[in-house]
Scaffold this active site. Structure first.
Site, PDB file in Angstrom:
ATOM      1  N   HIS A  27     -42.508 -78.419   0.681  1.00 62.11           N
ATOM      2  CA  HIS A  27     -40.992 -78.593   1.477  1.00 62.11           C
ATOM      3  C   HIS A  27     -39.607 -78.776   0.384  1.00 62.11           C
ATOM      4  O   HIS A  27     -39.019 -77.758   0.040  1.00 62.11           O
ATOM      5  CB  HIS A  27     -40.767 -80.082   2.311  1.00 62.11           C
ATOM      6  CG  HIS A  27     -41.920 -80.116   2.939  1.00 62.11           C
ATOM      7  ND1 HIS A  27     -41.523 -79.512   4.682  1.00 62.11           N
ATOM      8  CD2 HIS A  27     -42.938 -80.702   3.387  1.00 62.11           C
ATOM      9  CE1 HIS A  27     -42.691 -79.636   5.055  1.00 62.11           C
ATOM     10  NE2 HIS A  27     -43.297 -80.440   4.562  1.00 62.11           N
TER      11      HIS A  27
HETATM   12  C1  BDR Z   1     -40.817 -84.220   3.899  1.00 61.94           C
HETATM   13  O1  BDR Z   1     -40.815 -85.379   4.240  1.00 61.94           O
HETATM   14  C2  BDR Z   1     -41.659 -86.032   2.956  1.00 61.94           C
HETATM   15  O2  BDR Z   1     -42.359 -86.564   3.711  1.00 61.94           O
HETATM   16  C3  BDR Z   1     -41.635 -84.769   1.497  1.00 61.94           C
HETATM   17  O3  BDR Z   1     -41.449 -85.068   0.734  1.00 61.94           O
HETATM   18  C4  BDR Z   1     -40.125 -83.654   2.531  1.00 61.94           C
HETATM   19  O4  BDR Z   1     -39.722 -84.592   1.261  1.00 61.94           O
HETATM   20  C5  BDR Z   1     -41.241 -83.385   5.002  1.00 61.94           C
HETATM   21  O5  BDR Z   1     -41.029 -83.573   5.960  1.00 61.94           O
END
Ligand code: BDR
Ligand code: CA
Length: 313
Positions: free
Chosen positions: A243
């Site tokens: 992400h």
């Molecule tokens: C986001 O949530 C976190 O778990 C990850 O680091 C990312 O920023 C994805 O939904």
């Protein structure tokens, strides 16, 4: 072009770690003024420790890392150890940091930095819940017009949510903060799940990290190995979504992404859909656009960039 000055606001998290590594590996494009930590994936003591572990892994022990807010504005903290492990950075065996935290609160660093630089020259890059950014905006409303842009990972529209059926984790943890940020008037670019779920660490991409055969390449491969167990099982996909590096990759090459400038509102009332990013993708309302909401990514280009830059560290 002179490098873009940024503050990374983060809750590491393996994918946050890769986003930080990509920024630190790209000095011709990005100047990291500081890293501000927030509670999210794991509590604040761990996120502010993990950010320093990552800086030292990259060979940048002089980056200023600040601790910030330890809980959301109006709710109890929700964490994600089920994804990221007990430390938030499970996978590689990395040493505890020796660099200290910077003196002062992350929120004050954000405010002071925006006031000390010319308006429109500092970009904020939130990779976790928006608590620090919203607190800064509440404490110093004058900074909103000084922010060059807020490029954030959060939300989802076509993909729905990953922590509830309708909410993405970062927005869900602190919807009030997200609401403040999306209403701030600052220019916003959003990397939602619609994009990040296409940035999958498939086996060949993970092998490419490991083949760098450097401490950074091996650690990144081990990090993605760790969290892909969870994601592969959950989504049945070919690999885990990476992400947060979408944010730093966008700063280096925005042409990797396409999206629409639209209105995005945050649900803060309904327990059922709390933290939903209500994105007017089809422009069916007359609500004013407040964010560029990305919808697609050139995933091969993204991973080529990432691997090339990580090789430098
Ligand atoms: C986001 O949530 C976190 O778990 C990850 O680091 C990312 O920023 C994805 O939904
Ligand atoms: Ca994150």
């Amino acid at each position: 072009m002179t490098p873009r000055k940024i503050i990374i606001d983060t809750d590491p998290g393996q994918d946050d770690a890769v986003a930080i590594l990509l920024a630190l590996a790209s000095p011709e494009d990005i100047e990291v003024l500081g890293i501000t930590c927030v509670a999210g994936n794991v509590p604040l003591d761990l996120t502010s420790k993990n950010a320093r572990i990552v800086c030292e892994l990259a060979g940048f022990p002089d980056v200023s890392v600040y601790a910030g807010c330890d809980r959301p504005l109006g709710r109890d903290l929700v964490t994600a150890e089920h994804v990221h492990g007990k430390t938030g950075l499970d996978g590689p065996d990395l040493p505890d940091p020796t660099m200290p935290l910077a003196d002062g609160h992350a929120v004050d660093f954000i405010i002071d930095t925006l006031r000390d630089h010319a308006p429109g020259t500092v970009t904020l890059c939130p990779l976790g819940p928006l608590t620090n950014i919203a607190t800064a905006l509440q404490k110093a409303p004058d900074i909103a017009s000084r922010i060059a842009r807020i490029v954030l990972m959060g939300g989802g529209y076509f993909e729905g949510g990953n922590i509830t059926p309708t909410a993405e984790f970062n927005i869900y943890v602190d919807p009030q903060a997200a609401d403040i940020v999306f209403k701030s008037g600052a220019p916003i670019v959003v990397m939602p799940l619609d994009v990040t779920h296409k940035a999958l660490v498939t086996k060949p991409r993970n092998d490419a990290f490991r083949a760098l055969n450097t401490p950074v390449g091996i650690a990144v491969a081990q990090m993605t190995d760790f969290f892909e167990r969870f994601d592969k099982e959950k989504y049945g996909s070919a690999g885990a979504p990476l992400h947060d590096p979408c944010v730093t990759a966008y700063l280096i090459n925005p042409d990797l992404f396409t999206g629409r400038h639209i209105n995005v509102e945050i649900e803060t009332q309904s327990e059922l859909t709390m933290g939903m990013t209500v994105a007017d993708w089809w422009r069916v309302t007359d609500r004013a656009p407040n964010a560029t909401f990305m919808g697609d990514i050139d995933a091969d280009g993204f991973f080529a960039l990432l691997t090339e830059r990580l090789a430098r560290l």
